[in-house]
Design a protein around this motif. Structure first.
Motif, short mmCIF file in Angstrom:
data_model
loop_
_atom_site.label_atom_id
_atom_site.label_comp_id
_atom_site.label_asym_id
_atom_site.label_seq_id
_atom_site.Cartn_x
_atom_site.Cartn_y
_atom_site.Cartn_z
N THR A 1 -69.47 37.19 23.69
CA THR A 1 -70.39 36.85 22.62
C THR A 1 -69.72 37.08 21.27
O THR A 1 -69.07 38.10 21.06
CB THR A 1 -71.65 37.74 22.74
OG1 THR A 1 -72.16 37.60 24.06
CG2 THR A 1 -72.71 37.32 21.75
N SER A 2 -69.90 36.16 20.34
CA SER A 2 -69.26 36.26 19.02
C SER A 2 -69.98 37.30 18.17
O SER A 2 -71.18 37.54 18.33
CB SER A 2 -69.27 34.92 18.32
OG SER A 2 -70.58 34.61 17.89
N PRO A 3 -69.25 37.89 17.20
CA PRO A 3 -69.88 38.84 16.28
C PRO A 3 -71.06 38.23 15.51
O PRO A 3 -72.06 38.90 15.27
CB PRO A 3 -68.75 39.25 15.35
CG PRO A 3 -67.52 39.07 16.18
CD PRO A 3 -67.80 37.85 17.02
N PHE B 1 -72.18 48.66 14.18
CA PHE B 1 -72.13 48.33 15.60
C PHE B 1 -70.72 47.81 15.88
O PHE B 1 -70.37 46.71 15.46
CB PHE B 1 -73.17 47.27 15.93
CG PHE B 1 -74.58 47.71 15.68
CD1 PHE B 1 -75.36 48.23 16.71
CD2 PHE B 1 -75.14 47.62 14.41
CE1 PHE B 1 -76.66 48.65 16.48
CE2 PHE B 1 -76.45 48.03 14.17
CZ PHE B 1 -77.21 48.55 15.21
N HIS B 2 -69.91 48.62 16.55
CA HIS B 2 -68.54 48.25 16.87
C HIS B 2 -68.56 47.38 18.13
O HIS B 2 -69.27 47.68 19.09
CB HIS B 2 -67.68 49.49 17.10
CG HIS B 2 -67.70 50.42 15.92
ND1 HIS B 2 -66.85 50.29 14.85
CD2 HIS B 2 -68.49 51.49 15.63
CE1 HIS B 2 -67.11 51.24 13.97
NE2 HIS B 2 -68.10 51.98 14.42
N ILE B 3 -67.77 46.32 18.12
CA ILE B 3 -67.80 45.32 19.18
C ILE B 3 -66.42 45.18 19.83
O ILE B 3 -65.40 45.15 19.14
CB ILE B 3 -68.21 43.94 18.61
CG1 ILE B 3 -69.55 44.04 17.92
CG2 ILE B 3 -68.22 42.88 19.70
CD1 ILE B 3 -69.88 42.83 17.06
N ALA B 4 -66.41 45.10 21.15
CA ALA B 4 -65.19 44.77 21.90
C ALA B 4 -65.61 43.92 23.09
O ALA B 4 -66.60 44.21 23.77
CB ALA B 4 -64.49 46.04 22.37
N ASP B 5 -64.88 42.87 23.31
CA ASP B 5 -65.15 41.97 24.44
C ASP B 5 -66.60 41.49 24.47
O ASP B 5 -67.20 41.36 25.53
CB ASP B 5 -64.78 42.64 25.76
CG ASP B 5 -63.31 43.01 25.84
OD1 ASP B 5 -62.48 42.25 25.28
OD2 ASP B 5 -62.99 44.06 26.42
#
Length: 144
Positions: free
Chosen positions: A3-5, A103-107
């Motif tokens: 999912t994109s940021p 909100f930090h996002i990875a994968d």
């Protein structure tokens, strides 16, 4: 495909404005960690604890309105204005409180949530993700 940021930004904005925390379930990493600023309240670890915390705040009458959003390749920053629900008793600790959550996002999943009382500190924390290696899941027992 992850999912994109920008998609996560829109989801967070809608879910938090409408108090629909369960919409976040599929976008929270199973080992997500929510860190509260300056020791204000407990930290939460795991998808269930994070969702329970949001549910507890909602049950206590705390509502949020997303006032600002900033989207980075590896993080989303929301400026949240806290207010009591229309049928709840106003409390000085909630009424008008402005806070920022990163909100930090990875994968395509939210891996960490950090709370800040200062906008610029929150933006710095999100920007620092550019220099930090992305969060990687530990392999599960059956995946090795």
């Amino acid at each position: 495909m992850s999912t994109s940021p920008s998609t996560i930004t829109a989801l967070l904005r809608d879910a938090l404005n409408q108090g629909e925390r369960l919409r976040l379930t599929n976008y929270l990493h199973p080992d997500v960690h929510w860190h509260n600023p300056h020791g204000q309240g407990a930290d939460y670890h795991g998808r269930t604890q994070v969702l329970v915390c949001y549910a507890r705040l909602h049950a206590q009458g705390t509502r949020t309105a997303v006032e600002e959003t900033f989207t980075y390749p590896q993080a989303v920053v929301l400026g949240l204005r806290a207010h009591p629900a229309p049928d709840a008793e106003p409390t000085p600790t909630v009424e008008g409180l402005l806070l920022y959550q990163v909100f930090h996002i990875a994968d395509g999943l939210i891996t960490h949530i950090d709370g800040f009382s200062d906008r610029y500190t929150a933006l710095d924390a999100a920007y620092a993700d550019f220099t930090r290696p992305p969060h990687r899941q530990r392999p599960r027992e059956g995946d090795r």
